[in-house]
Design a protein around this motif. Structure first.
Motif, PDB file in Angstrom:
ATOM      1  N   ASN A 210      32.499  43.105  43.557  1.00  0.00           N
ATOM      2  CA  ASN A 210      33.222  42.446  42.237  1.00  0.00           C
ATOM      3  C   ASN A 210      34.792  42.142  42.370  1.00  0.00           C
ATOM      4  O   ASN A 210      35.109  41.511  41.194  1.00  0.00           O
ATOM      5  CB  ASN A 210      33.217  43.834  41.060  1.00  0.00           C
ATOM      6  N   VAL A 211      35.454  42.450  43.100  1.00  0.00           N
ATOM      7  CA  VAL A 211      36.900  42.361  43.502  1.00  0.00           C
ATOM      8  C   VAL A 211      37.282  41.217  44.498  1.00  0.00           C
ATOM      9  O   VAL A 211      38.244  40.447  44.293  1.00  0.00           O
ATOM     10  CB  VAL A 211      37.660  43.451  43.574  1.00  0.00           C
ATOM     11  N   PHE A 212      36.744  41.352  45.538  1.00  0.00           N
ATOM     12  CA  PHE A 212      37.025  40.724  46.605  1.00  0.00           C
ATOM     13  C   PHE A 212      35.886  39.576  46.764  1.00  0.00           C
ATOM     14  O   PHE A 212      34.820  39.952  46.780  1.00  0.00           O
ATOM     15  CB  PHE A 212      37.328  41.515  47.986  1.00  0.00           C
ATOM     16  N   PRO A 213      36.439  38.222  47.248  1.00  0.00           N
ATOM     17  CA  PRO A 213      37.866  37.933  47.447  1.00  0.00           C
ATOM     18  C   PRO A 213      38.503  37.792  46.053  1.00  0.00           C
ATOM     19  O   PRO A 213      37.896  37.650  45.264  1.00  0.00           O
ATOM     20  CB  PRO A 213      37.597  36.521  48.151  1.00  0.00           C
ATOM     21  N   PHE A 214      39.725  37.326  46.033  1.00  0.00           N
ATOM     22  CA  PHE A 214      40.593  37.397  44.769  1.00  0.00           C
ATOM     23  C   PHE A 214      40.329  36.008  44.159  1.00  0.00           C
ATOM     24  O   PHE A 214      41.083  35.205  44.147  1.00  0.00           O
ATOM     25  CB  PHE A 214      41.916  37.733  45.136  1.00  0.00           C
ATOM     26  N   ASN A 215      39.112  35.882  43.705  1.00  0.00           N
ATOM     27  CA  ASN A 215      38.726  34.474  43.181  1.00  0.00           C
ATOM     28  C   ASN A 215      39.026  34.514  41.637  1.00  0.00           C
ATOM     29  O   ASN A 215      38.728  35.526  40.953  1.00  0.00           O
ATOM     30  CB  ASN A 215      37.567  34.256  43.483  1.00  0.00           C
ATOM     31  N   THR A 216      39.076  33.226  40.960  1.00  0.00           N
ATOM     32  CA  THR A 216      39.016  33.101  39.725  1.00  0.00           C
ATOM     33  C   THR A 216      37.532  33.351  39.011  1.00  0.00           C
ATOM     34  O   THR A 216      36.590  33.282  39.928  1.00  0.00           O
ATOM     35  CB  THR A 216      39.486  31.717  39.147  1.00  0.00           C
ATOM     36  N   PRO A 217      37.432  33.337  37.714  1.00  0.00           N
ATOM     37  CA  PRO A 217      35.906  33.468  37.295  1.00  0.00           C
ATOM     38  C   PRO A 217      35.027  32.018  37.651  1.00  0.00           C
ATOM     39  O   PRO A 217      33.597  32.399  37.918  1.00  0.00           O
ATOM     40  CB  PRO A 217      36.099  33.448  35.575  1.00  0.00           C
ATOM     41  N   ASN A 218      35.664  30.975  38.042  1.00  0.00           N
ATOM     42  CA  ASN A 218      34.814  29.797  38.195  1.00  0.00           C
ATOM     43  C   ASN A 218      34.747  29.665  39.883  1.00  0.00           C
ATOM     44  O   ASN A 218      34.237  28.651  40.268  1.00  0.00           O
ATOM     45  CB  ASN A 218      35.488  28.739  37.772  1.00  0.00           C
ATOM     46  N   GLY A 219      35.262  30.649  40.693  1.00  0.00           N
ATOM     47  CA  GLY A 219      35.000  31.006  41.982  1.00  0.00           C
ATOM     48  C   GLY A 219      36.040  30.116  42.765  1.00  0.00           C
ATOM     49  O   GLY A 219      35.964  30.318  43.910  1.00  0.00           O
ATOM     50  N   GLN A 220      37.121  29.922  42.187  1.00  0.00           N
ATOM     51  CA  GLN A 220      38.220  29.183  43.224  1.00  0.00           C
ATOM     52  C   GLN A 220      39.144  30.247  43.384  1.00  0.00           C
ATOM     53  O   GLN A 220      39.325  31.291  42.950  1.00  0.00           O
ATOM     54  CB  GLN A 220      39.027  28.155  42.237  1.00  0.00           C
ATOM     55  N   GLY A 221      39.787  30.018  44.590  1.00  0.00           N
ATOM     56  CA  GLY A 221      40.803  30.999  45.160  1.00  0.00           C
ATOM     57  C   GLY A 221      41.989  31.501  44.599  1.00  0.00           C
ATOM     58  O   GLY A 221      42.433  30.192  43.813  1.00  0.00           O
ATOM     59  N   LEU A 222      42.828  32.451  44.935  1.00  0.00           N
ATOM     60  CA  LEU A 222      44.066  32.721  43.938  1.00  0.00           C
ATOM     61  C   LEU A 222      44.991  31.875  44.512  1.00  0.00           C
ATOM     62  O   LEU A 222      45.707  31.544  43.503  1.00  0.00           O
ATOM     63  CB  LEU A 222      44.500  34.163  44.604  1.00  0.00           C
ATOM     64  N   PHE A 223      45.001  30.985  45.577  1.00  0.00           N
ATOM     65  CA  PHE A 223      46.098  29.892  46.086  1.00  0.00           C
ATOM     66  C   PHE A 223      45.641  28.663  46.031  1.00  0.00           C
ATOM     67  O   PHE A 223      46.273  27.678  46.214  1.00  0.00           O
ATOM     68  CB  PHE A 223      46.564  30.447  47.323  1.00  0.00           C
ATOM     69  N   SER A 224      44.601  28.278  44.990  1.00  0.00           N
ATOM     70  CA  SER A 224      43.981  27.176  44.779  1.00  0.00           C
ATOM     71  C   SER A 224      44.948  26.407  43.777  1.00  0.00           C
ATOM     72  O   SER A 224      45.554  27.379  43.109  1.00  0.00           O
ATOM     73  CB  SER A 224      42.510  27.113  44.499  1.00  0.00           C
ATOM     74  N   GLY A 225      44.807  25.393  43.338  1.00  0.00           N
ATOM     75  CA  GLY A 225      45.587  24.894  42.377  1.00  0.00           C
ATOM     76  C   GLY A 225      45.144  25.648  40.785  1.00  0.00           C
ATOM     77  O   GLY A 225      46.128  25.745  40.038  1.00  0.00           O
ATOM     78  N   HIS A 226      43.796  25.728  40.676  1.00  0.00           N
ATOM     79  CA  HIS A 226      43.619  26.289  39.540  1.00  0.00           C
ATOM     80  C   HIS A 226      44.021  28.093  39.365  1.00  0.00           C
ATOM     81  O   HIS A 226      44.426  28.471  38.601  1.00  0.00           O
ATOM     82  CB  HIS A 226      41.864  26.358  39.473  1.00  0.00           C
ATOM     83  N   PRO A 281      43.314  48.467  36.706  1.00  0.00           N
ATOM     84  CA  PRO A 281      42.575  47.014  36.587  1.00  0.00           C
ATOM     85  C   PRO A 281      41.563  46.892  37.862  1.00  0.00           C
ATOM     86  O   PRO A 281      40.266  46.639  37.664  1.00  0.00           O
ATOM     87  CB  PRO A 281      43.673  46.082  36.826  1.00  0.00           C
ATOM     88  N   PHE A 282      41.990  47.340  39.052  1.00  0.00           N
ATOM     89  CA  PHE A 282      41.080  47.395  40.154  1.00  0.00           C
ATOM     90  C   PHE A 282      39.889  48.293  39.900  1.00  0.00           C
ATOM     91  O   PHE A 282      38.700  47.914  40.090  1.00  0.00           O
ATOM     92  CB  PHE A 282      41.662  48.086  41.259  1.00  0.00           C
ATOM     93  N   SER A 283      39.964  49.487  39.335  1.00  0.00           N
ATOM     94  CA  SER A 283      38.845  50.497  39.099  1.00  0.00           C
ATOM     95  C   SER A 283      37.989  49.770  38.191  1.00  0.00           C
ATOM     96  O   SER A 283      36.733  49.921  38.310  1.00  0.00           O
ATOM     97  CB  SER A 283      39.298  51.700  38.646  1.00  0.00           C
ATOM     98  N   MET A 284      38.463  49.324  36.948  1.00  0.00           N
ATOM     99  CA  MET A 284      37.580  48.770  36.121  1.00  0.00           C
ATOM    100  C   MET A 284      36.776  47.591  36.528  1.00  0.00           C
ATOM    101  O   MET A 284      35.630  47.344  36.129  1.00  0.00           O
ATOM    102  CB  MET A 284      38.340  48.416  34.858  1.00  0.00           C
ATOM    103  N   LEU A 285      37.550  46.587  37.191  1.00  0.00           N
ATOM    104  CA  LEU A 285      36.763  45.380  37.626  1.00  0.00           C
ATOM    105  C   LEU A 285      35.546  45.800  38.843  1.00  0.00           C
ATOM    106  O   LEU A 285      34.508  45.478  38.795  1.00  0.00           O
ATOM    107  CB  LEU A 285      37.729  44.474  38.451  1.00  0.00           C
ATOM    108  N   ALA A 286      35.968  46.930  39.924  1.00  0.00           N
ATOM    109  CA  ALA A 286      35.152  47.043  40.843  1.00  0.00           C
ATOM    110  C   ALA A 286      33.980  48.060  40.176  1.00  0.00           C
ATOM    111  O   ALA A 286      32.721  47.616  40.733  1.00  0.00           O
ATOM    112  CB  ALA A 286      35.821  47.941  41.814  1.00  0.00           C
ATOM    113  N   VAL A 287      34.040  48.673  39.277  1.00  0.00           N
ATOM    114  CA  VAL A 287      32.918  49.524  38.537  1.00  0.00           C
ATOM    115  C   VAL A 287      32.156  48.743  37.703  1.00  0.00           C
ATOM    116  O   VAL A 287      30.990  48.397  37.628  1.00  0.00           O
ATOM    117  CB  VAL A 287      33.619  50.818  37.863  1.00  0.00           C
ATOM    118  N   LEU A 288      32.703  47.666  36.580  1.00  0.00           N
ATOM    119  CA  LEU A 288      32.015  47.206  35.827  1.00  0.00           C
ATOM    120  C   LEU A 288      31.467  45.889  36.107  1.00  0.00           C
ATOM    121  O   LEU A 288      30.537  45.339  35.743  1.00  0.00           O
ATOM    122  CB  LEU A 288      32.939  47.039  34.268  1.00  0.00           C
TER     123      LEU A 288
END
Length: 514
Positions: A210-226, A281-288
Motif C-alpha cells: 500500500n506504501v511502496f513504491p512511493f507512487n502517486t494515486p495514478n501510478g506515477q513515481g515520486l520523481f516523475s513530472g506529476h 501517515p505510514f501506518s495509516m496508509l499501510a493498514v488501510l
C-alpha cells in the motif's frame, strides 16, 4: 537606554518580564499543540498523494526540525524575547533598518496570527467529524460556499457550540501554567504515539504494497513530472502543520534556565514531530490502503485503531484523548492569539480596541474577534481548505525570521550564543527561508488553482484570495491606528497637555498565542 544582551550592549532592547516558572518540559509540551495538527493533515495529503506522501511528510517535517534548531539558538541568545518567531525577526533588523523593522514586526506578527487562530476552526471541525463517525449522528444538510467542500450542518453546529463554550473560560481569565502544559502533553502524546506504533503490535495488518513504491494515486513515481508537481502543491498543506512544532519556542522566555532549556525543548520537539509526522501517515496508509483513506479522510483517527485490534471501545478511548487534546489546543489558540492582537495594539500597530482588557485582566475584544472569525472560517468545510487560507500568512511569517538569522550571524558575530550552531548553518537557514518563500509564492497558489486541498476536483481560489485580503488588511488597520494616535495627540495638545508621546510602533515584544 541599552541593556546587556549576550554580553553586548544593545540599544532599545525590550524584554518580556515574564515569570520564569517552567522548564524545557513545559516548553516542549506546549509545542505539542502544533504536533496534534497531524490529525487534520494526514487524511487529505494521503488521499491526494498516495504513497508519494510519505517521503514528503518526512522531508517537510525535517525542515520544521531545522526551524526548531535555529529558534533554539535565538531563544538561548535572547532569553528575554518572547512571542515565538516574529520577535526574533524584529531584533535582527531593528538596528540597521529601524523604520523597516517596525513594519516587519507588525506584518510578521499579523501573518503569524493568521497561522494560529484558524487552529480552533480546524480542531472543532475534526471533533465534529469524529463524534458523527463514532456515534452515527445524522449529518443534516450540507452548506457549501464557493471554493469550499461544504460542511454539514451537524459539524458546523458542534464546532460553533464548542467554540462559544471555549470562549467562556477565556473571557473569565483562566490561566495556564506547567500543569496545563502537562495535561496537553499527556493528552496529545498518548494517543498519537499509540496510533503511530499500534500496527507493529499486529504486523499482519501492515501491507507494504500500500506504501511502496512511493507512487502517486495514478501510478506515477515520486520523481516523475506529476509527482514533483503534486509535491510542490501539497507542501502548501504540510508546512502549515509541521512547522507548528516551533510553538515550543514561545515559552522559552518563561523557563528557569533558557540557555539550557531552549536546545533541549526545541530539539526534542523536532525529533518527536519527525517521528509522529512520518510514522502515523505510514501506518495509516499501510493498514488501510489508499481507497479507504480516500473514502473518509477526516474520520481516519476516530476509526483507525479498530482496524488493528478488534477491542470494544478502543476507538472511543483514543478519540476521547484526541478530543481533549484538540479542545485544549483550541482554547490555547483563542487565548494566545488574543494576546498577539493585544500586543500589536500596545505596540501601536493595530486599532486601540484590541488592547481593551475586561475586569478579569484579559483582552476580551481581541479574543472575541478571533472567536467570530473562527466560526466563520469553519464554513470552508475542510481542514485542508483552511490550510490554504491560513498558510498565506503562516509560512510567509518564517521567511524574515530565517533571513534575519542569516544576517544576524553576519552583522552581529560578537553576540554571545550559549547554544551555537556551526557557522555554515547560517547558509542552511538562508536556504530554508528561500524554500518557505517558494512554498508561499508558488506552492500555495498552485494548490489553490489545482484544488489539491479538495482532492483535485476544483479550485479553492476563493479561500486563497480571502487569505491574501486578510494579510493585506494589516495596512488599513495600521493606518487606522495612526489616525487614532494623531487624534489623541491633537486632543492632548488642545487640552494644554503639551506634546504627547506617540507610540513608536514596535516598542514591546509580540506575545504568541501558545
Amino acid at each position: 537606554m541599552g541593556v546587556n544582551v549576550g554580553g553586548v550592549e544593545v540599544e532599545e532592547y525590550t524584554g518580556s518580564n515574564l515569570k520564569r516558572e517552567t522548564n524545557w518540559w513545559g516548553a516542549f509540551v506546549v509545542g505539542l499543540a502544533g504536533t496534534i495538527l497531524v490529525t487534520g493533515v494526514t487524511g487529505p495529503v494521503l488521499a491526494g498523494m498516495g504513497g508519494a506522501a510519505i517521503p514528503n511528510f518526512f522531508f517537510v517535517t525535517l525542515t520544521g526540525w531545522l526551524l526548531c534548531i535555529f529558534l533554539a539558538e535565538l531563544a538561548a541568545m535572547l532569553p528575554d524575547r518572547t512571542g515565538g518567531a516574529p520577535a526574533y525577526a524584529y531584533f535582527a533588523f531593528k538596528d540597521r533598518y529601524p523604520r523597516f523593522s517596525k513594519h516587519l514586526n507588525g506584518l510578521t506578527l499579523w501573518a503569524y496570527w493568521m497561522g494560529w487562530w484558524p487552529v480552533m476552526s480546524v480542531n472543532n471541525l475534526l471533533i465534529g467529524s469524529y463524534l458523527i463517525a463514532l456515534f452515527t449522528i445524522p449529518t443534516g444538510p450540507t452548506i457549501t460556499l464557493p471554493g469550499s467542500v461544504g460542511v454539514s450542518l451537524s459539524v458546523l453546529l458542534i464546532g460553533t457550540g464548542l467554540t462559544l463554550a471555549l470562549f467562556i473560560p477565556s473571557y473569565l481569565g483562566i490561566r495556564f501554567g506547567t500543569e496545563f502544559a502537562t495535561v496537553l502533553g499527556v493528552a496529545s502524546m498518548i494517543p498519537l504515539t499509540i496510533l503511530a506504533i499500534l500496527p507493529f503490535f499486529n504486523p499482519s495488518t501492515i501491507h507494504l504494497s500500500n506504501v511502496f513504491p512511493f507512487n502517486t494515486p495514478n501510478g506515477q513515481g515520486l520523481f516523475s513530472g506529476h509527482g514533483i508537481a503534486l509535491s510542490i502543491q501539497y507542501w502548501a498543506l504540510l508546512t502549515w502543520n509541521v512547522i507548528a512544532m516551533e510553538a515550543a519556542a514561545c515559552y522559552i522566555a518563561e523557563t528557569k534556565n533558557p540557555q539550557r532549556d531552549a536546545p533541549i525543548a526545541m530539539n526534542l520537539e523536532g525529533g518527536y514531530g519527525a517521528f509522529i509526522y512520518t510514522l502515523i501517515p505510514f501506518s495509516m496508509l499501510a493498514v488501510l490502503g489508499l481507497s479507504k483513506v480516500q473514502a473518509d479522510p477526516l474520520a481516519l483517527f476516530s476509526t483507525f485503531a479498530q482496524h488493528i485490534f478488534n477491542i470494544p471501545g478502543l476507538n472511543v478511548i483514543l478519540t476521547a484523548f484526541l478530543t481533549v487534546a484538540l479542545l485544549l489546543s483550541s482554547l490555547n489558540a483563542i487565548m494566545g492569539v488574543g494576546r498577539s492582537l493585544y500586543q500589536m495594539s500596545i505596540d501601536g500597530q493595530s486599532p486601540k480596541l484590541f488592547s481593551h482588557l475586561n475586569k478579569h485582566g484579559v483582552p476580551d475584544v481581541a479574543m472575541g474577534f478571533n472567536v467570530v472569525l473562527g466560526i466563520a472560517v469553519m464554513l470552508f468545510g475542510a481542514p485542508a481548505v483552511i490550510y490554504v487560507f491560513s498558510n498565506v500568512g503562516y509560512v510567509g511569517s518564517f521567511v524574515p525570521v530565517l533571513i534575519g538569522y542569516f544576517f544576524l550571524r553576519r552583522w552581529r558575530p560578537e553576540l554571545r550564543r550559549p547554544f551555537r550552531l556551526p557557522n555554515w548553518m547560517m547558509w542552511v537557514a538562508l536556504g530554508l527561508g528561500i524554500y518557505y518563500a517558494f512554498v508561499w509564492a508558488v506552492g500555495l497558489p498552485w494548490c489553490a488553482v489545482s484544488g489539491c486541498a479538495v482532492g483535485n476536483v476544483g479550485n479553492v481560489l476563493p479561500a486563497y484570495f480571502i487569505g491574501i485580503a486578510l494579510l493585506l488588511a494589516y495596512i488599513p488597520l495600521y493606518l487606522w491606528r495612526q489616525r487614532q494616535d494623531r487624534q489623541a495627540a491633537l486632543a492632548t495638545a488642545g487640552a494644554g497637555g503639551g506634546e504627547p508621546k506617540v507610540p513608536a510602533g514596535a516598542a514591546q515584544d509580540p506575545v504568541d498565542r501558545s
